[in-house]
Scaffold this motif. Sequence first.
Motif, short mmCIF file in Angstrom:
data_model
loop_
_atom_site.label_atom_id
_atom_site.label_comp_id
_atom_site.label_asym_id
_atom_site.label_seq_id
_atom_site.Cartn_x
_atom_site.Cartn_y
_atom_site.Cartn_z
N GLU A 116 0.82 -1.20 0.00
CA GLU A 116 0.00 0.00 0.00
C GLU A 116 0.86 1.26 0.00
OE1 GLU A 116 -2.69 -0.09 3.25
OE2 GLU A 116 -3.84 -1.81 2.49
N THR A 117 1.96 1.23 0.72
CA THR A 117 2.78 2.43 0.91
C THR A 117 3.87 2.57 -0.15
OG1 THR A 117 2.43 2.15 3.29
CG2 THR A 117 4.11 3.73 2.61
N PHE A 118 4.48 1.45 -0.55
CA PHE A 118 5.61 1.49 -1.48
C PHE A 118 5.35 0.55 -2.66
CE2 PHE A 118 7.28 2.02 2.89
CZ PHE A 118 7.72 3.34 2.80
N ALA A 119 4.28 0.83 -3.40
CA ALA A 119 3.89 -0.06 -4.49
C ALA A 119 4.96 -0.17 -5.56
CB ALA A 119 2.57 0.43 -5.10
N ASP A 120 5.55 0.95 -5.96
CA ASP A 120 6.58 0.92 -7.01
C ASP A 120 7.82 0.17 -6.57
OD1 ASP A 120 4.89 2.37 -8.62
OD2 ASP A 120 5.79 4.32 -8.12
N GLU A 121 8.22 0.41 -5.33
CA GLU A 121 9.41 -0.27 -4.81
C GLU A 121 9.18 -1.78 -4.71
OE1 GLU A 121 8.10 2.41 -3.67
OE2 GLU A 121 9.67 3.96 -3.51
N GLU A 122 7.98 -2.16 -4.31
CA GLU A 122 7.66 -3.59 -4.21
C GLU A 122 7.62 -4.24 -5.58
OE1 GLU A 122 7.08 -5.67 -1.43
OE2 GLU A 122 8.13 -4.00 -0.50
N LEU A 123 7.13 -3.50 -6.58
CA LEU A 123 7.12 -4.01 -7.94
C LEU A 123 8.54 -4.24 -8.43
CD1 LEU A 123 5.64 -4.72 -10.56
CD2 LEU A 123 5.69 -2.29 -11.15
N GLU A 124 9.43 -3.31 -8.17
CA GLU A 124 10.83 -3.45 -8.56
C GLU A 124 11.48 -4.63 -7.82
OE1 GLU A 124 14.40 -2.89 -10.45
OE2 GLU A 124 12.43 -2.05 -10.91
N GLU A 125 11.12 -4.80 -6.57
CA GLU A 125 11.67 -5.91 -5.78
C GLU A 125 11.27 -7.24 -6.40
OE1 GLU A 125 11.98 -7.21 -1.08
OE2 GLU A 125 10.15 -6.22 -1.79
N LEU A 126 10.01 -7.36 -6.81
CA LEU A 126 9.54 -8.60 -7.43
C LEU A 126 10.26 -8.83 -8.76
CD1 LEU A 126 7.49 -10.83 -6.78
CD2 LEU A 126 5.85 -9.63 -8.23
N LYS A 127 10.46 -7.75 -9.51
CA LYS A 127 11.19 -7.85 -10.78
C LYS A 127 12.60 -8.38 -10.55
CE LYS A 127 13.17 -4.95 -14.43
NZ LYS A 127 13.28 -3.56 -14.96
N GLN A 128 13.28 -7.87 -9.55
CA GLN A 128 14.64 -8.32 -9.27
C GLN A 128 14.68 -9.78 -8.84
OE1 GLN A 128 17.38 -6.65 -9.96
NE2 GLN A 128 16.09 -4.95 -10.70
N ILE A 129 13.64 -10.23 -8.17
CA ILE A 129 13.57 -11.65 -7.79
C ILE A 129 13.54 -12.53 -9.03
CG2 ILE A 129 12.07 -13.41 -6.76
CD1 ILE A 129 11.27 -11.33 -4.66
N TYR A 130 12.74 -12.13 -10.03
CA TYR A 130 12.64 -12.93 -11.25
C TYR A 130 13.91 -12.85 -12.07
CZ TYR A 130 7.70 -13.05 -10.03
OH TYR A 130 6.52 -13.24 -9.37
N ILE A 131 14.57 -11.70 -12.04
CA ILE A 131 15.86 -11.59 -12.73
C ILE A 131 16.88 -12.53 -12.10
CG2 ILE A 131 17.81 -10.04 -13.16
CD1 ILE A 131 15.81 -7.75 -13.49
N SER A 132 16.89 -12.58 -10.77
CA SER A 132 17.84 -13.46 -10.07
C SER A 132 17.58 -14.93 -10.36
CB SER A 132 17.77 -13.21 -8.56
OG SER A 132 16.53 -13.65 -8.02
N ARG A 133 16.36 -15.24 -10.81
CA ARG A 133 16.02 -16.63 -11.13
C ARG A 133 16.24 -16.97 -12.60
NH1 ARG A 133 10.41 -17.39 -7.57
NH2 ARG A 133 11.41 -17.03 -5.54
N GLY A 134 16.74 -16.00 -13.37
CA GLY A 134 17.13 -16.30 -14.74
C GLY A 134 16.35 -15.62 -15.83
#
Length: 257
Positions: A116-134
């Motif tokens: 709710e508070t940091f939607a953009d940051e959380e979206l970027e965090e999820l993106k980085q997770i998928y990048i780290s997985r290949g």
Amino acid sequence: MHARWPLNGMMKKMKKFQSTNQTNAQTPAYEREEHRSHRAPWLRAAILGVNDGIVSTSSIMLGFAATNTSKATILTAGFASLAAGAMSMAAGEYVSVSSQRDSEQADLDIEARELETFADEELEELKQIYISRGLEPALAGEVAKQLHAHDALAAHARDELGIDNEELANPLQASIASASCFAGGSLIPIAAALVLTGYAAVVGVVVVSLLALLVSGAIGARVGGGKKRIAAFRVLLGGGLAMLITYFVGRLVGTAL
């Protein structure tokens, strides 16, 4: 001379057909594999409950038998072990799983507030997770956006926290399952003592309990996809040592008193 050509052609076709059929027969048809790791939580609780019931109850009964006490006392010890062990397993599982559920829920609450508070940051965090997985950055960003649009909390719970927010741990279910499995395991040595008399009852408790441990170990390995012989031997060795040690402890204490 010319009459042989049609026959030769037919023979070649028949050989080719037979060769194709043999190849198809040797190639197994695709079947969807059945994975078994999802059974780990309930399988662990069930096997632990049954084995604990067998080992604890038979060991206590043998400890009393080592003091040359009566059959009634041995059976009383067995039923007392059943009741106490089942209640202990139920309470222990309930407290343990409740703590796990509270921890999972607390993490989900934190994640919901951050979304709710940091939607953009959380979206970027999820993106980085998928990048780290290949995944490639562009594809990872697109996947993260689509999952955020669908159910952001579920995506973060699964991929960031490793939690299925639709299936949190169930304390009551774990409690009942553990108590039931323990009671079922305890009834095995008790049944042997009920049927047999004298020294045969003691031998019966040992033999029946060891056989039950072998079977439970093999069944657990079968359901979980492990090696049956190794699992059965592991369970047999641990249970046998527990019964042997408890017997000698009962013998020593009984003699001293």
